[in-house]
Design an enzyme around this catalytic site. Structure first.
Site, PDB file in Angstrom:
ATOM      1  N   GLU A  33      -9.107   0.526  12.111  1.00 47.56           N
ATOM      2  CA  GLU A  33      -8.202  -0.610  12.283  1.00 47.56           C
ATOM      3  C   GLU A  33      -6.739  -0.174  12.178  1.00 47.56           C
ATOM      4  O   GLU A  33      -5.889  -0.679  12.908  1.00 47.56           O
ATOM      5  CB  GLU A  33      -8.510  -1.706  11.257  1.00 47.56           C
ATOM      6  CG  GLU A  33      -9.848  -2.389  11.478  1.00 47.56           C
ATOM      7  CD  GLU A  33      -9.961  -3.077  12.830  1.00 47.56           C
ATOM      8  OE1 GLU A  33      -8.924  -3.386  13.443  1.00 47.56           O
ATOM      9  OE2 GLU A  33     -11.099  -3.290  13.285  1.00 47.56           O
ATOM     10  N   TYR A 116      -4.124  -8.471   8.272  1.00 47.97           N
ATOM     11  CA  TYR A 116      -4.984  -8.107   9.400  1.00 47.97           C
ATOM     12  C   TYR A 116      -6.053  -7.097   8.962  1.00 47.97           C
ATOM     13  O   TYR A 116      -7.247  -7.280   9.191  1.00 47.97           O
ATOM     14  CB  TYR A 116      -4.139  -7.525  10.550  1.00 47.97           C
ATOM     15  CG  TYR A 116      -5.008  -6.892  11.591  1.00 47.97           C
ATOM     16  CD1 TYR A 116      -5.646  -7.662  12.543  1.00 47.97           C
ATOM     17  CD2 TYR A 116      -5.253  -5.508  11.577  1.00 47.97           C
ATOM     18  CE1 TYR A 116      -6.494  -7.090  13.477  1.00 47.97           C
ATOM     19  CE2 TYR A 116      -6.101  -4.931  12.497  1.00 47.97           C
ATOM     20  CZ  TYR A 116      -6.713  -5.722  13.440  1.00 47.97           C
ATOM     21  OH  TYR A 116      -7.564  -5.143  14.353  1.00 47.97           O
ATOM     22  N   ASP A 134      -4.775 -10.524  15.257  1.00 47.50           N
ATOM     23  CA  ASP A 134      -3.877  -9.512  15.823  1.00 47.50           C
ATOM     24  C   ASP A 134      -3.286 -10.094  17.118  1.00 47.50           C
ATOM     25  O   ASP A 134      -3.452 -11.282  17.404  1.00 47.50           O
ATOM     26  CB  ASP A 134      -4.630  -8.191  16.058  1.00 47.50           C
ATOM     27  CG  ASP A 134      -5.678  -8.322  17.162  1.00 47.50           C
ATOM     28  OD1 ASP A 134      -5.944  -9.454  17.612  1.00 47.50           O
ATOM     29  OD2 ASP A 134      -6.222  -7.283  17.588  1.00 47.50           O
TER      30      ASP A 134
END
Ligand code: SF4
Length: 350
Positions: A33, A116, A134
């Protein structure tokens, strides 16, 4: 069919086969990520595979020298993220016995882990129903719900986050979150969304109102800061000089050649009388043997760098440079360098 079921059915057929989707390791999901916040999937996959081959577990990352971590991050940008990631790995090993926090709230407490990343790890590794938001998700939600507030404003973002949290599947938040992001990446494209292929078309407000191409709205762009960098690539006996950048600026902890920054374009001879020049070349105030110059324009998110590289043959003139280390030219690849310097080196090696 509700929105999450439609998304999950679509994802079951259309999802891309990506290496981080084959694991529920919080460490590997975290790495993927953070990398994907920096770059597109194709390039990110190469970085992910190289990074996780060298640092397969959080202990490996924690034990690695900082400079080596930066070398594996080189080219991705936002280098403070790599620094934070390394610090966080050390913290997890030292303070948490190598075990990641298992909740969204616990993950948010880690250095450098924002909403996030915490949501991605909590939902994918532990199936906690917390929505990831996102750029892809913002676009899908803004269109789906017809949100006309700028998605990069606090009000627009909050509205999208609230809706994303309402829509998430309680049973399979892992699949749901990945499905929304995948839809944004493959179908609900920034320009010319492929609405005829979209599993949410029947519910989409933007499509119904003819605004699929217009939403999401963004605030006017900030003006780019223009900077002028002058690098001195000095070679003596197959060696050159570099230093690690420090301070709160771009490329923190990456290495660079001796350099002077100016507020406006200047010629080499104009720099010779500056204090920065005297600091770099205290014994050679009137010049060093410049044998070639290259110019580059290098774009960052909010900055435009106009860079000049002066190739200096320093034989007989330069023995040391205060604050810089002398390294072999053949060892330069072992130091993490900004992409701009890598471009320059690639060009002169051609
Ligand atoms: Fe995006 Fe079109 Fe799907 Fe609406 S219908 S979510 S605009 S792809």
């Amino acid at each position: 069919m509700d929105i999450s079921s439609a998304l999950q059915d679509w994802y079951a057929i259309h999802n891309r086969d990506l290496p981080w989707r084959k694991t529920d390791s919080p460490y590997l999901i975290w790495i993927s990520e953070v990398i994907l916040q920096q770059t597109r999937v194709v390039q990110g996959t190469d970085y992910y595979l190289r990074f996780t081959e060298r640092f397969p577990g959080v202990e490996d990352l924690a034990a690695a020298p900082a400079d080596e971590v930066m070398l594996f991050w080189q080219g991705l940008g936002y280098y403070s993220r790599a620094v934070n990631m390394h610090e966080t790995a050390k913290y997890i090993v030292r303070e948490l016995n190598g075990v990641f926090p298992t909740t969204y709230a616990g993950l948010l407490g880690l250095k450098g882990v924002g909403k996030y990343t915490a949501a991605a790890v909590a939902s994918i590794a532990y199936r906690e129903p917390v929505a990831v938001v996102d750029g892809n998700v913002l676009r899908v939600i803004a269109r789906l719900e017809g949100i006309e507030l700028p998605v990069d404003s606090a009000a627009g973002r909050n509205a999208c986050e609230r809706i994303a949290q309402v829509l998430i599947s309680r049973k399979r938040p892992d699949i749901h979150n990945q499905a929304v992001m995948e839809l944004g990446a493959l179908v609900c494209l920034p320009r010319k969304p492929l609405c005829h292929k979209c599993p949410l078309a029947a519910s989409c407000v933007a499509l119904k109102n003819g605004k699929a191409d217009i939403l999401p709205v963004k605030r006017p762009k900030k003006k780019s800061r223009i900077r002028y960098f002058h690098y001195f690539f000095i070679t003596v006996d197959e060696h050159t000089w570099i230093r690690k950048r420090s301070g709160r600026d771009i490329w923190h902890t990456l290495f660079e050649f001796p350099m002077i920054e100016t507020d406006a374009p200047v010629e080499l001879q104009d720099m010779v009388s500056t204090p920065e020049w005297s600091t770099l070349f205290p014994n050679h105030p009137v010049g060093v043997g410049v044998s070639g110059t290259c110019h580059y324009k290098h774009l960052l998110t909010h900055q435009t760098l106009n860079a000049s590289f002066y190739h200096v043959d320093g034989v007989g003139r330069i023995e040391s440079i205060p604050g810089y280390i002398r390294v072999k030219l053949t060892d330069l690849d072992n130091y993490a360098l900004p992409r701009l310097l890598v471009r320059f080196l690639e060009d002169i090696r051609e």
